[in-house]
Enzyme design. Structure first.
Site, PDB file in Angstrom:
ATOM      1  CE  LYS A  95      -5.680   4.001   1.001  1.00  0.00           C
ATOM      2  NZ  LYS A  95      -5.299   4.473  -0.365  1.00  0.00           N
ATOM      3  CG  ASP A 130      -7.937   9.484   9.437  1.00  0.00           C
ATOM      4  OD1 ASP A 130      -8.520   8.798   8.565  1.00  0.00           O
ATOM      5  OD2 ASP A 130      -8.533  10.346  10.116  1.00  0.00           O
ATOM      6  CE1 TYR A 174     -10.187   3.129   1.637  1.00  0.00           C
ATOM      7  CE2 TYR A 174     -10.693   3.864   3.865  1.00  0.00           C
ATOM      8  CZ  TYR A 174     -10.123   4.093   2.618  1.00  0.00           C
ATOM      9  OH  TYR A 174      -9.478   5.293   2.360  1.00  0.00           O
TER      10      TYR A 174
HETATM   11  P1  NAD Z   1     -12.726   8.221  -4.871  1.00  0.00           P
HETATM   12  O1  NAD Z   1     -13.427   6.939  -4.592  1.00  0.00           O
HETATM   13  O2  NAD Z   1     -13.503   9.467  -5.088  1.00  0.00           O
HETATM   14  O3  NAD Z   1     -11.780   8.050  -6.160  1.00  0.00           O
HETATM   15  C1  NAD Z   1     -11.022   6.890  -6.393  1.00  0.00           C
HETATM   16  C2  NAD Z   1     -10.618   6.906  -7.869  1.00  0.00           C
HETATM   17  O4  NAD Z   1      -9.782   5.751  -8.123  1.00  0.00           O
HETATM   18  C3  NAD Z   1     -11.806   6.793  -8.837  1.00  0.00           C
HETATM   19  O5  NAD Z   1     -11.672   7.745  -9.870  1.00  0.00           O
HETATM   20  C4  NAD Z   1     -11.706   5.364  -9.376  1.00  0.00           C
HETATM   21  O6  NAD Z   1     -12.214   5.244 -10.712  1.00  0.00           O
HETATM   22  C5  NAD Z   1     -10.208   5.142  -9.330  1.00  0.00           C
HETATM   23  N1  NAD Z   1      -9.852   3.709  -9.258  1.00  0.00           N
HETATM   24  C6  NAD Z   1     -10.390   2.757  -8.446  1.00  0.00           C
HETATM   25  N2  NAD Z   1      -9.802   1.566  -8.681  1.00  0.00           N
HETATM   26  C7  NAD Z   1      -8.864   1.774  -9.643  1.00  0.00           C
HETATM   27  C8  NAD Z   1      -7.924   0.943 -10.289  1.00  0.00           C
HETATM   28  N3  NAD Z   1      -7.828  -0.372  -9.995  1.00  0.00           N
HETATM   29  N4  NAD Z   1      -7.109   1.482 -11.223  1.00  0.00           N
HETATM   30  C9  NAD Z   1      -7.193   2.797 -11.540  1.00  0.00           C
HETATM   31  N5  NAD Z   1      -8.079   3.634 -10.967  1.00  0.00           N
HETATM   32  C10 NAD Z   1      -8.898   3.133 -10.017  1.00  0.00           C
HETATM   33  O7  NAD Z   1     -11.684   8.390  -3.685  1.00  0.00           O
HETATM   34  P2  NAD Z   1     -11.119   9.686  -2.946  1.00  0.00           P
HETATM   35  O8  NAD Z   1     -12.010  10.029  -1.830  1.00  0.00           O
HETATM   36  O9  NAD Z   1     -10.767  10.703  -3.953  1.00  0.00           O
HETATM   37  O10 NAD Z   1      -9.786   9.071  -2.309  1.00  0.00           O
HETATM   38  C11 NAD Z   1      -8.553   9.113  -3.022  1.00  0.00           C
HETATM   39  C12 NAD Z   1      -7.459   8.488  -2.169  1.00  0.00           C
HETATM   40  O11 NAD Z   1      -7.336   9.197  -0.944  1.00  0.00           O
HETATM   41  C13 NAD Z   1      -7.708   7.032  -1.802  1.00  0.00           C
HETATM   42  O12 NAD Z   1      -6.492   6.340  -1.873  1.00  0.00           O
HETATM   43  C14 NAD Z   1      -8.203   7.091  -0.361  1.00  0.00           C
HETATM   44  O13 NAD Z   1      -7.904   5.925   0.340  1.00  0.00           O
HETATM   45  C15 NAD Z   1      -7.422   8.290   0.148  1.00  0.00           C
HETATM   46  N6  NAD Z   1      -8.045   9.025   1.253  1.00  0.00           N
HETATM   47  C16 NAD Z   1      -9.319   9.495   1.125  1.00  0.00           C
HETATM   48  C17 NAD Z   1      -9.887  10.218   2.168  1.00  0.00           C
HETATM   49  C18 NAD Z   1     -11.288  10.782   2.049  1.00  0.00           C
HETATM   50  O14 NAD Z   1     -11.815  11.298   3.027  1.00  0.00           O
HETATM   51  N7  NAD Z   1     -11.924  10.742   0.888  1.00  0.00           N
HETATM   52  C19 NAD Z   1      -9.155  10.466   3.340  1.00  0.00           C
HETATM   53  C20 NAD Z   1      -7.844   9.971   3.433  1.00  0.00           C
HETATM   54  C21 NAD Z   1      -7.306   9.252   2.377  1.00  0.00           C
END
Ligand code: NAD
Ligand code: TYD
Length: 340
Positions: A154, A127, A150
């Site tokens: 995205k 979002d 960031y």
């Molecule tokens: P996180 O940071 O906990 O996990 C990210 C994972 O991606 C990690 O395991 C990391 O090792 C891996 N990673 C990073 N770079 C990489 C690469 N180049 N190749 C392979 N693996 C790689 O993140 P999260 O909170 O679980 O978020 C997951 C997704 O959801 C993201 O795309 C984020 O933008 C999206 N998102 C998160 C939220 C939130 O509140 N956490 C909300 C909306 C969307």
């Protein structure tokens, strides 16, 4: 389905892998950056039945050769791309890995998806690509207006996925979820940082006046929505996924302290984040009309999450190691020095 879950050793990806491996073959590709943690997948890897349907590859989504190898060796038909650099504050300190993973990495996965004629590609966007909601709630058709490196990277990945639908008819779907909370979230993020700091009797650094608003969704509700969208979503569409729990940060902080029976004087108003989005809010009518609804009440979900962090101190103490402490000093020393 044989699903490639990128970033599956992170917070949301590991919950999603746990959910999907009950019914599908799951392949996780994860670089294991500071945010990736194999402990998050331990229960799957140690389960005799589930581990038979599960494969893990350590590697980078930007590595085209590796991605191609996985696509053909594992016969992947569906990709859910969670892999990303995810922390806004880190992106403000240094943006380059964000550009690599959140934009170039998406490009590599999309190209491989074309070559291997993937059936479904879910791009996990956020979002935050909409920027601040000055009033009302964002619909999927609203313009993107990201505020920090960031969310801008995205937004790049989000629009690139859409371009592959428009141009090549690659069957992509984009999801934009609100702030997630729940077990296994890295303690750099607001809710787990405040829970673990409170348990450790450390100050809780509340940015600015703490009147920023976030719409919280439990990670299990988010994963259920993605599962639902794979089955029911339309190719080329964007779906907002919100929890409908808009809260001021100060109120979330006070709730955490009250559950842990700690004094509110632990909160310290510190220097605000640069370019801080004041409010996020999503209109989720589109997904609700398809038949999805969040199930988890925020107060109950947060109580359970707090309990999980109390019960799993060794999980987060390993993460709050010397490297994390160094990061914490860089990120927070100047904030505490010039209080709000
Ligand atoms: P996180 O940071 O906990 O996990 C990210 C994972 O991606 C990690 O395991 C990391 O090792 C891996 N990673 C990073 N770079 C990489 C690469 N180049 N190749 C392979 N693996 C790689 O993140 P999260 O909170 O679980 O978020 C997951 C997704 O959801 C993201 O795309 C984020 O933008 C999206 N998102 C998160 C939220 C939130 O509140 N956490 C909300 C909306 C969307
Ligand atoms: P965060 O978990 O970083 O998610 P995002 O910035 O992606 O929404 O932060 C959630 C909110 O909490 C955000 O308004 C910033 C605020 N915040 C603090 O007040 N103090 C902190 O130490 C952190 C990490 C965040």
């Amino acid at each position: 389905m044989t699903i490639l879950i990128t970033g599956g050793a992170g917070f949301i990806g590991s919950h999603f892998a746990r959910r999907m491996v009950r019914r599908h073959h799951v392949v996780v590709l994860d670089k294991l950056t500071y945010a990736g943690n194999l402990e998050n997948l331990k229960d799957i890897r140690e389960d005799r039945e589930l581990s038979g349907r599960f494969r893990f590859y350590k590697g980078d989504i930007c590595n085209q050769e590796l991605v191609d190898h996985i696509m053909s060796a594992e016969n992947i038909d569906t990709i859910v791309n969670f892999a990303a650099e995810t922390h806004v504050d880190r992106s403000i300190l240094s943006a380059s890995t964000f550009i690599d993973t959140d934009m170039k990495g998406v490009f590599v996965l999309l190209e491989a998806s074309r070559r291997y004629k993937i059936k479904k590609f879910i791009q996990i966007s956020t979002d935050e690509v909409y920027g601040t909601a000055h009033h009302g709630a964002f619909k999927e058709t609203d313009p993107l207006n990201p505020s920090n490196p960031y969310s801008a990277s995205k937004a790049g990945g989000d629009r690139l996925a859409f371009a592959y639908w428009k141009t090549y008819k690659l069957p992509i779907i984009i999801t934009r979820a609100s702030n997630n909370y729940g077990p296994y979230q890295h303690p750099e993020k607001f809710i787990p940082l405040f829970i673990t700091n409170a348990i450790e009797d450390l100050k809780l650094p509340l940015y600015g006046d703490g009147k920023q608003e976030r719409d919280w969704i439990h990670v299990e509700d988010h994963c259920a929505a993605i599962d639902f969208i794979i089955e029911n979503g339309q190719d080329g569409e964007v779906y907002n996924i919100g929890g409908g729990n808009e809260k001021y940060n100060i109120d979330t902080a006070l709730f955490i302290l009250s559950v842990l029976e700690k004094d509110k004087s632990m909160i310290e108003n510190v220097k605000d984040r640069e370019g801080h989005d004041r409010r996020y809010a999503l209109d989720c009518t589109k997904l609700k009309t398809l038949g999805w609804l969040p199930q988890i009440n925020f107060e109950e979900g947060l109580r359970d999450t707090i309990k999980w962090y109390e019960m799993n101190v060794s999980w987060w103490k390993q993460i709050k190691n010397d490297e994390f402490k160094k990061y914490y000093q860089t990120q927070y020393n100047h904030r505490f020095a010039c209080k709000n």
